[in-house]
Design a protein around this motif. Sequence first.
Motif, mmCIF file in Angstrom:
data_model
loop_
_atom_site.group_PDB
_atom_site.id
_atom_site.type_symbol
_atom_site.label_atom_id
_atom_site.label_comp_id
_atom_site.label_asym_id
_atom_site.label_seq_id
_atom_site.Cartn_x
_atom_site.Cartn_y
_atom_site.Cartn_z
ATOM 1 N N MET A 1 0.824 -1.333 0.018
ATOM 2 C CA MET A 1 -0.492 -0.092 -0.772
ATOM 3 C C MET A 1 0.694 1.318 0.572
ATOM 4 S SD MET A 1 -2.999 1.293 3.304
ATOM 5 C CE MET A 1 -4.060 0.139 2.398
ATOM 6 N N ASP A 2 -0.217 2.217 -1.051
ATOM 7 C CA ASP A 2 1.342 3.753 -0.831
ATOM 8 C C ASP A 2 1.235 4.279 0.677
ATOM 9 O OD1 ASP A 2 0.882 6.862 -0.556
ATOM 10 O OD2 ASP A 2 1.379 6.280 -2.955
ATOM 11 N N LYS A 3 1.954 5.056 0.922
ATOM 12 C CA LYS A 3 2.293 5.238 2.448
ATOM 13 C C LYS A 3 1.544 5.553 2.616
ATOM 14 C CE LYS A 3 5.365 2.196 4.626
ATOM 15 N NZ LYS A 3 5.170 1.585 5.684
ATOM 16 N N LYS A 4 0.913 7.160 1.697
ATOM 17 C CA LYS A 4 0.808 8.006 2.143
ATOM 18 C C LYS A 4 -0.958 7.933 2.777
ATOM 19 C CE LYS A 4 2.760 12.273 -0.136
ATOM 20 N NZ LYS A 4 2.696 13.408 -0.505
ATOM 21 N N LYS A 5 -1.454 6.594 1.420
ATOM 22 C CA LYS A 5 -2.775 5.913 1.783
ATOM 23 C C LYS A 5 -2.773 5.497 3.277
ATOM 24 C CE LYS A 5 -4.231 5.371 -3.016
ATOM 25 N NZ LYS A 5 -4.530 4.527 -4.238
ATOM 26 N N GLU A 6 -2.204 4.645 3.182
ATOM 27 C CA GLU A 6 -1.352 4.129 4.713
ATOM 28 C C GLU A 6 -1.985 4.661 6.032
ATOM 29 O OE1 GLU A 6 1.870 1.762 6.695
ATOM 30 O OE2 GLU A 6 1.685 0.246 4.989
ATOM 31 N N ILE A 7 -0.851 6.122 5.580
ATOM 32 C CA ILE A 7 -1.262 6.647 6.987
ATOM 33 C C ILE A 7 -2.614 7.876 6.968
ATOM 34 C CG2 ILE A 7 -0.138 9.569 7.938
ATOM 35 C CD1 ILE A 7 2.639 8.719 6.329
ATOM 36 N N LEU A 8 -2.977 7.842 6.317
ATOM 37 C CA LEU A 8 -4.446 8.472 5.824
ATOM 38 C C LEU A 8 -5.489 7.585 6.395
ATOM 39 C CD1 LEU A 8 -4.395 10.239 2.473
ATOM 40 C CD2 LEU A 8 -4.076 10.950 5.284
ATOM 41 N N LYS A 9 -5.723 5.871 5.887
ATOM 42 C CA LYS A 9 -6.378 5.411 6.719
ATOM 43 C C LYS A 9 -5.817 4.893 8.107
ATOM 44 C CE LYS A 9 -4.844 0.829 7.004
ATOM 45 N NZ LYS A 9 -4.700 -0.745 6.794
ATOM 46 N N TYR A 10 -5.476 5.260 8.623
ATOM 47 C CA TYR A 10 -4.671 5.170 10.291
ATOM 48 C C TYR A 10 -5.444 6.514 10.845
ATOM 49 C CZ TYR A 10 -1.540 0.818 9.599
ATOM 50 O OH TYR A 10 -1.495 -0.033 9.646
ATOM 51 N N VAL A 11 -5.481 8.177 10.315
ATOM 52 C CA VAL A 11 -5.979 9.160 10.721
ATOM 53 C C VAL A 11 -7.143 8.617 11.263
ATOM 54 C CG1 VAL A 11 -5.697 11.338 10.443
ATOM 55 C CG2 VAL A 11 -3.669 10.293 10.387
ATOM 56 N N GLU A 12 -7.999 8.044 10.168
ATOM 57 C CA GLU A 12 -9.258 7.669 10.022
ATOM 58 C C GLU A 12 -9.898 6.952 10.316
ATOM 59 O OE1 GLU A 12 -13.041 7.591 6.817
ATOM 60 O OE2 GLU A 12 -10.562 7.622 5.870
ATOM 61 N N TRP A 13 -9.004 5.971 11.227
ATOM 62 C CA TRP A 13 -9.483 4.903 11.891
ATOM 63 C C TRP A 13 -9.015 5.106 13.620
ATOM 64 C CZ3 TRP A 13 -5.177 2.214 15.204
ATOM 65 C CH2 TRP A 13 -5.877 1.770 16.127
ATOM 66 N N GLU A 14 -8.179 6.830 13.788
ATOM 67 C CA GLU A 14 -7.809 7.078 15.524
ATOM 68 C C GLU A 14 -8.971 7.917 15.527
ATOM 69 O OE1 GLU A 14 -5.621 7.891 18.475
ATOM 70 O OE2 GLU A 14 -5.413 6.031 16.996
ATOM 71 N N HIS A 15 -8.986 8.956 14.293
ATOM 72 C CA HIS A 15 -9.957 10.222 15.189
ATOM 73 C C HIS A 15 -11.524 10.016 14.143
ATOM 74 C CE1 HIS A 15 -6.789 12.290 16.448
ATOM 75 N NE2 HIS A 15 -6.328 12.139 15.500
#
Length: 66
Positions: A1-15
């Motif tokens: 997975m693209d790192k940016k998409k991965e980061i955004l997935k985790y931000v959405e999961w957290e917030h």
Amino acid sequence: MDKKKEILKYVEWEHGIHYDSVEEAVEEYGMIDVFDCWMKGEGLIGYTSEILAVMSECGFNVNVEE
């Protein structure tokens, strides 16, 4: 997975909020919080401050005061 998409997935999961870019998430929560979301998503819970402090001591340009 693209790192940016991965980061955004985790931000959405957290917030619970979807962002279209990492920059938007950083603007809302700050770099350290976004990094912490990624760390938690990868299973590295409770290490963010310590990792950033060590990186700073090693000469990386890291603002651990954010």
